[in-house]
Design a protein around this motif. Structure first.
Motif, mmCIF file in Angstrom:
data_model
loop_
_atom_site.group_PDB
_atom_site.id
_atom_site.type_symbol
_atom_site.label_atom_id
_atom_site.label_comp_id
_atom_site.label_asym_id
_atom_site.label_seq_id
_atom_site.Cartn_x
_atom_site.Cartn_y
_atom_site.Cartn_z
ATOM 1 N N THR A 2 -14.074 9.439 67.730
ATOM 2 C CA THR A 2 -14.212 10.799 67.211
ATOM 3 C C THR A 2 -15.698 11.128 67.029
ATOM 4 O O THR A 2 -16.555 10.236 67.045
ATOM 5 C CB THR A 2 -13.514 10.945 65.844
ATOM 6 O OG1 THR A 2 -14.208 10.148 64.887
ATOM 7 C CG2 THR A 2 -12.050 10.560 65.904
ATOM 8 N N LYS A 3 -15.974 12.402 66.820
ATOM 9 C CA LYS A 3 -17.347 12.848 66.577
ATOM 10 C C LYS A 3 -17.922 12.135 65.351
ATOM 11 O O LYS A 3 -19.057 11.642 65.374
ATOM 12 C CB LYS A 3 -17.367 14.363 66.387
ATOM 13 C CG LYS A 3 -18.732 14.929 66.111
ATOM 14 C CD LYS A 3 -18.649 16.440 65.941
ATOM 15 C CE LYS A 3 -19.967 17.019 65.515
ATOM 16 N NZ LYS A 3 -19.902 18.452 65.284
ATOM 17 N N LYS A 9 -21.931 5.593 63.966
ATOM 18 C CA LYS A 9 -22.510 4.510 64.771
ATOM 19 C C LYS A 9 -23.959 4.806 65.153
ATOM 20 O O LYS A 9 -24.787 3.900 65.193
ATOM 21 C CB LYS A 9 -21.653 4.249 66.001
ATOM 22 C CG LYS A 9 -20.331 3.589 65.680
ATOM 23 C CD LYS A 9 -19.722 2.954 66.896
ATOM 24 C CE LYS A 9 -18.438 2.233 66.566
ATOM 25 N NZ LYS A 9 -18.631 1.006 65.812
ATOM 26 N N LEU A 10 -24.259 6.065 65.431
ATOM 27 C CA LEU A 10 -25.649 6.446 65.717
ATOM 28 C C LEU A 10 -26.527 6.211 64.483
ATOM 29 O O LEU A 10 -27.636 5.699 64.598
ATOM 30 C CB LEU A 10 -25.733 7.908 66.167
ATOM 31 C CG LEU A 10 -25.276 8.196 67.593
ATOM 32 C CD1 LEU A 10 -25.137 9.698 67.818
ATOM 33 C CD2 LEU A 10 -26.236 7.592 68.610
ATOM 34 N N LEU A 78 -35.925 3.629 70.532
ATOM 35 C CA LEU A 78 -35.061 4.596 69.856
ATOM 36 C C LEU A 78 -34.038 5.160 70.842
ATOM 37 O O LEU A 78 -32.841 5.233 70.545
ATOM 38 C CB LEU A 78 -35.886 5.730 69.257
ATOM 39 C CG LEU A 78 -35.061 6.862 68.657
ATOM 40 C CD1 LEU A 78 -34.555 6.476 67.277
ATOM 41 C CD2 LEU A 78 -35.872 8.139 68.580
ATOM 42 N N GLU A 79 -34.510 5.540 72.011
ATOM 43 C CA GLU A 79 -33.609 6.107 73.012
ATOM 44 C C GLU A 79 -32.578 5.073 73.470
ATOM 45 O O GLU A 79 -31.417 5.404 73.687
ATOM 46 C CB GLU A 79 -34.415 6.680 74.171
ATOM 47 C CG GLU A 79 -35.202 7.918 73.742
ATOM 48 C CD GLU A 79 -36.072 8.518 74.836
ATOM 49 O OE1 GLU A 79 -36.149 7.953 75.945
ATOM 50 O OE2 GLU A 79 -36.694 9.576 74.573
ATOM 51 N N GLU A 80 -32.984 3.817 73.576
ATOM 52 C CA GLU A 80 -32.042 2.750 73.939
ATOM 53 C C GLU A 80 -31.000 2.554 72.838
ATOM 54 O O GLU A 80 -29.832 2.294 73.120
ATOM 55 C CB GLU A 80 -32.780 1.443 74.227
ATOM 56 C CG GLU A 80 -33.527 1.447 75.549
ATOM 57 C CD GLU A 80 -32.643 1.768 76.755
ATOM 58 O OE1 GLU A 80 -31.518 1.227 76.853
ATOM 59 O OE2 GLU A 80 -33.081 2.586 77.599
ATOM 60 N N LYS A 83 -28.519 5.283 73.331
ATOM 61 C CA LYS A 83 -27.711 5.025 74.533
ATOM 62 C C LYS A 83 -26.751 3.855 74.348
ATOM 63 O O LYS A 83 -25.737 3.776 75.038
ATOM 64 C CB LYS A 83 -28.617 4.782 75.734
ATOM 65 C CG LYS A 83 -29.326 6.036 76.204
ATOM 66 C CD LYS A 83 -30.233 5.731 77.382
ATOM 67 C CE LYS A 83 -31.001 6.952 77.832
ATOM 68 N NZ LYS A 83 -31.841 6.666 78.997
ATOM 69 N N SER A 84 -27.046 2.954 73.413
ATOM 70 C CA SER A 84 -26.129 1.836 73.150
ATOM 71 C C SER A 84 -24.847 2.321 72.482
ATOM 72 O O SER A 84 -23.829 1.656 72.517
ATOM 73 C CB SER A 84 -26.813 0.772 72.282
ATOM 74 O OG SER A 84 -26.909 1.197 70.932
ATOM 75 N N VAL A 85 -24.904 3.509 71.881
ATOM 76 C CA VAL A 85 -23.744 4.068 71.201
ATOM 77 C C VAL A 85 -23.031 5.086 72.083
ATOM 78 O O VAL A 85 -21.806 5.107 72.165
ATOM 79 C CB VAL A 85 -24.156 4.741 69.866
ATOM 80 C CG1 VAL A 85 -22.972 5.449 69.218
ATOM 81 C CG2 VAL A 85 -24.773 3.718 68.926
#
Length: 120
Positions: A2-3, A9-10, A78-80, A83-85
């Motif tokens: 879900t959102k 997670k982010l 930070l961007e990685e 992207k991991s999430v």
């Protein structure tokens, strides 16, 4: 997911990134997804020394310069973390610090409307 789960997670990933790359994590963190924008609000991340420096104009400028340099140097990480999430192409990343409130805002612009494919 879900959102709300993705936002949570982010927040976890960004908090971990802050601890590993910036030396300390925030007291509170909140992430919000709005279409093609991810906004992260971190509270209580200034060190005791930075709070003391923030009492003068020169100190404020110094804190901002150092924090900008640290952020730019660690932008890829930070961007990685993002992207991991969630699998997105990141267009741009912005950050600013408020020495008055001890908050930091990170804004991430991505290539697609994330909300279109999410469950509320």
């Amino acid at each position: 997911m879900t959102k709300g789960q993705i936002e949570s997670k982010l927040s976890e990933a960004i908090s971990k990134f802050e601890i590993e790359q910036m030396g300390r994590g925030p007291e509170k963190i909140r992430t919000m997804i709005f279409q093609d924008l991810i906004i992260i609000r971190l509270k209580g991340f200034l060190s005791i020394s930075e709070k003391s420096l923030a009492q003068t104009k020169d100190g404020i400028e110094l804190i901002k310069k150092v924090r900008i340099a640290l952020f730019e140097n660690a932008r890829e990480g930070l961007e990685e973390a993002v992207k991991s999430v969630i699998d997105v192409n990141i267009i741009s990343t912005y950050s600013d610090v408020s020495t008055k409130t001890g908050e930091k805002i990170i804004a991430i612009v991505v290539e697609q409307n994330i909300e279109e494919n999410l469950i509320d």
